[in-house]
Design a protein around this motif. Structure first.
Motif, mmCIF file in Angstrom:
data_model
loop_
_atom_site.group_PDB
_atom_site.id
_atom_site.type_symbol
_atom_site.label_atom_id
_atom_site.label_comp_id
_atom_site.label_asym_id
_atom_site.label_seq_id
_atom_site.Cartn_x
_atom_site.Cartn_y
_atom_site.Cartn_z
ATOM 1 N N UNK A 173 0.899 -1.098 -0.114
ATOM 2 C CA UNK A 173 -0.566 0.357 0.423
ATOM 3 C C UNK A 173 0.632 1.545 0.449
ATOM 4 N N UNK A 174 1.800 0.717 0.975
ATOM 5 C CA UNK A 174 2.742 2.591 1.114
ATOM 6 C C UNK A 174 3.530 2.156 -0.489
ATOM 7 N N UNK A 175 3.871 1.719 -0.791
ATOM 8 C CA UNK A 175 4.824 2.340 -2.220
ATOM 9 C C UNK A 175 3.357 2.101 -3.048
ATOM 10 N N UNK A 176 2.875 1.338 -3.780
ATOM 11 C CA UNK A 176 1.957 1.648 -4.662
ATOM 12 C C UNK A 176 0.880 3.434 -4.512
ATOM 13 N N UNK A 177 1.238 3.815 -3.179
ATOM 14 C CA UNK A 177 -0.068 5.607 -2.741
ATOM 15 C C UNK A 177 1.553 6.054 -2.828
ATOM 16 N N UNK A 178 2.718 6.331 -2.855
ATOM 17 C CA UNK A 178 4.072 7.039 -3.123
ATOM 18 C C UNK A 178 4.292 6.703 -4.707
ATOM 19 N N UNK A 179 4.070 6.119 -5.340
ATOM 20 C CA UNK A 179 4.198 5.936 -7.186
ATOM 21 C C UNK A 179 2.790 6.787 -7.426
ATOM 22 N N UNK A 180 1.427 7.077 -7.066
ATOM 23 C CA UNK A 180 0.213 7.699 -7.860
ATOM 24 C C UNK A 180 1.549 9.363 -7.114
ATOM 25 N N UNK A 181 1.767 9.489 -5.773
ATOM 26 C CA UNK A 181 2.253 10.501 -5.675
ATOM 27 C C UNK A 181 3.327 11.160 -6.258
ATOM 28 N N UNK A 182 4.520 9.995 -6.901
ATOM 29 C CA UNK A 182 5.363 10.690 -8.586
ATOM 30 C C UNK A 182 4.393 11.349 -9.128
ATOM 31 N N UNK A 183 3.811 10.135 -9.964
ATOM 32 C CA UNK A 183 2.769 10.485 -11.451
ATOM 33 C C UNK A 183 2.485 12.156 -11.216
ATOM 34 N N UNK A 184 1.598 12.281 -9.328
ATOM 35 C CA UNK A 184 1.003 13.539 -9.207
ATOM 36 C C UNK A 184 1.855 15.070 -9.040
ATOM 37 N N UNK A 185 2.664 14.781 -8.081
ATOM 38 C CA UNK A 185 3.679 16.057 -8.488
ATOM 39 C C UNK A 185 4.592 15.872 -9.652
ATOM 40 N N UNK A 186 5.334 15.378 -10.245
ATOM 41 C CA UNK A 186 6.603 15.000 -10.742
ATOM 42 C C UNK A 186 6.412 16.408 -11.575
ATOM 43 N N UNK A 187 7.566 17.192 -11.291
ATOM 44 C CA UNK A 187 7.849 19.197 -11.706
ATOM 45 C C UNK A 187 8.246 19.015 -12.365
ATOM 46 N N UNK A 188 7.522 18.509 -13.482
ATOM 47 C CA UNK A 188 7.976 18.834 -15.355
ATOM 48 C C UNK A 188 6.298 19.234 -16.013
ATOM 49 N N UNK A 189 6.630 21.299 -15.819
ATOM 50 C CA UNK A 189 5.562 22.308 -16.451
ATOM 51 C C UNK A 189 4.340 21.378 -17.730
ATOM 52 N N UNK A 190 4.838 21.486 -18.546
ATOM 53 C CA UNK A 190 4.184 20.408 -19.354
ATOM 54 C C UNK A 190 3.883 19.567 -19.246
#
Length: 412
Positions: free
Chosen positions: A35-52
């Motif tokens: 659960x921790x890893x799955x939630x963390x991976x979606x956090x990366x998808x959400x917060x990836x700091x690329x403007x485009x």
């Protein structure tokens, strides 16, 4: 080395390792890793700091929804911890795990205060159910399991005839424990409601969680803990299970605080956490030097073992080396086995304090060394992991060469 001291260390460490509550907490929290890893991976998808990339998420309309996976995994982690720990303890003490975990969740939620919104709807603030409630979840899981075990042991349960289906029989058997647990935890809720602390979770935060978290933020405590972890491994005791079992909930909480701050694009509050330990002070960053010199050994045994242990080592699995070399009870390797993790921790901590390294975002993934560091903190962390591997090659060199020379003489 004093054999009496060694025997005493082994005796007490073995008792801790075999303690059902230590195993219950450790195994219960370990079960939450998917659960921790799955939630963390979606956090990366959400917060990836690329403007485009962020503009793309907004334009296709999924940006508002990407916060939910982390919210229902890491945001409710204490609920899952209460469930998981009580189940492991119930199985350990041979009582019904399903009813125990259900009652445990009920007791855990019962302790938290209810807020009422403008429409008069009762709500439980979500922050109580995430990292903030971890220690409360552990205490509740243990207390509920103990109550149910006591009632079962003394036959204070409703027993149905054998002709009744098993599921129905277990439901009736859980009826009295459910009433008792509700009575006990409601009494606890009322008692703390009459104090300045107002709730039992507030009491746990003040008396237990805050002092232990202060200890968890200390680099001195971290270095000492890593020394103890690897000293126990040297004697064949599962050091992470024994020495990190108390700190694991705190380090997990600190990781989740960083993960939530990362998703919210805020300053990360903590340097240390489970991710810090696994990125800088375990697995390949510690054992790379051992495998590196084994692959260059003259003794056939070590050369073969080095090839077999290479891939597991890169993935953070050290057991083939611990019991294959072995470095357990191998006094030739005492210094690198015991001290490498602490050296790594110390260097990584002060590099972070000096802003040479970023604070880790709490994303702890089972990727090879370099990959886990990149996801947790970016390219600087990945490069630093490689530098730690190189440093450990130098530290391990004289000791592995000595061991290789001794083995070669025996082979010849």
């Amino acid at each position: 080395m004093n054999t009496k001291l060694i025997d005493r260390v082994l005796k007490y460490s073995a008792k801790i390792q075999q303690n059902s509550y230590i195993k219950g907490i450790s195994n219960g929290l370990a079960a939450l890793m998917p659960l921790i890893i799955a939630g963390a991976m979606f956090t990366i998808i959400d917060a990836m700091g690329i403007p485009v990339y962020q503009s793309f998420l907004v334009n296709i309309g999924i940006k508002p929804f990407l916060r939910y996976p982390n919210l229902v995994t890491n945001g409710l982690l204490s609920v899952y911890a209460s469930f998981s720990i009580s189940y492991v303890l119930a199985k350990e003490h041979k009582i019904d795990g399903f009813s125990t975990e259900i009652i445990s969740i009920m007791a855990f939620v019962l302790l938290f205060p209810l807020d009422t919104n403008a429409d008069g709807v009762d709500m439980i603030p979500l922050h109580y159910l995430g990292a903030e409630g971890m220690f409360t979840a552990i205490i509740v899981a243990i207390l509920v399991e103990r109550i149910i075990f006591f009632l079962n042991k003394h036959q204070f349960i409703i027993k149905m005839p054998e002709s009744v289906p098993d599921l129905i029989g277990k439901s009736f058997a859980a009826l009295v424990p459910s009433f008792v647990v509700i009575f006990v935890f409601l009494a606890i809720k009322i008692a703390f409601g009459a104090t300045q602390m107002e709730t039992f979770p507030n009491f746990v935060t003040l008396i237990i969680q805050t002092p232990i978290k202060s200890l968890g933020e200390s680099w001195i405590a971290l270095v000492f803990i890593m020394l103890l972890v690897n000293l126990l491994w040297f004697f064949g005791i599962h050091g992470h299970l024994v020495a990190l079992s108390v700190m694991a909930p705190v380090y997990m909480q600190m990781d989740l605080e960083n993960l939530n701050a990362f998703q919210a694009k805020e300053v990360l509050p903590n340097i240390i956490g489970n991710t810090f330990i696994y990125v800088y002070a375990s697995g390949a960053t510690v054992l790379f030097g051992l495998v590196f010199w084994m692959l260059r050994a003259h003794a056939k045994r070590y050369k073969t073992l080095g090839k077999l242990a290479l891939v597991p080592m890169l993935l953070g699995i050290g057991e083939p080396l611990a019991f294959g070399v072995p470095y357990v009870m191998n006094f030739v390797l005492f210094i690198p086995v015991v001290f490498c993790s602490s050296i790594n921790s110390l260097l990584a901590y002060f590099a972070t304090v000096l802003n040479i390294l970023p604070r880790l975002n709490g994303i702890n993934t089972p990727l090879p060394v370099g990959g886990n560091g990149f996801l947790a903190g970016g390219w600087r962390v990945m490069v630093f992991q490689i530098l730690l591997c190189a440093l450990n090659v130098l530290i391990w060199m004289p000791f592995v060469k000595k061991l290789d020379h001794m083995e070669l003489e025996e082979e010849e």
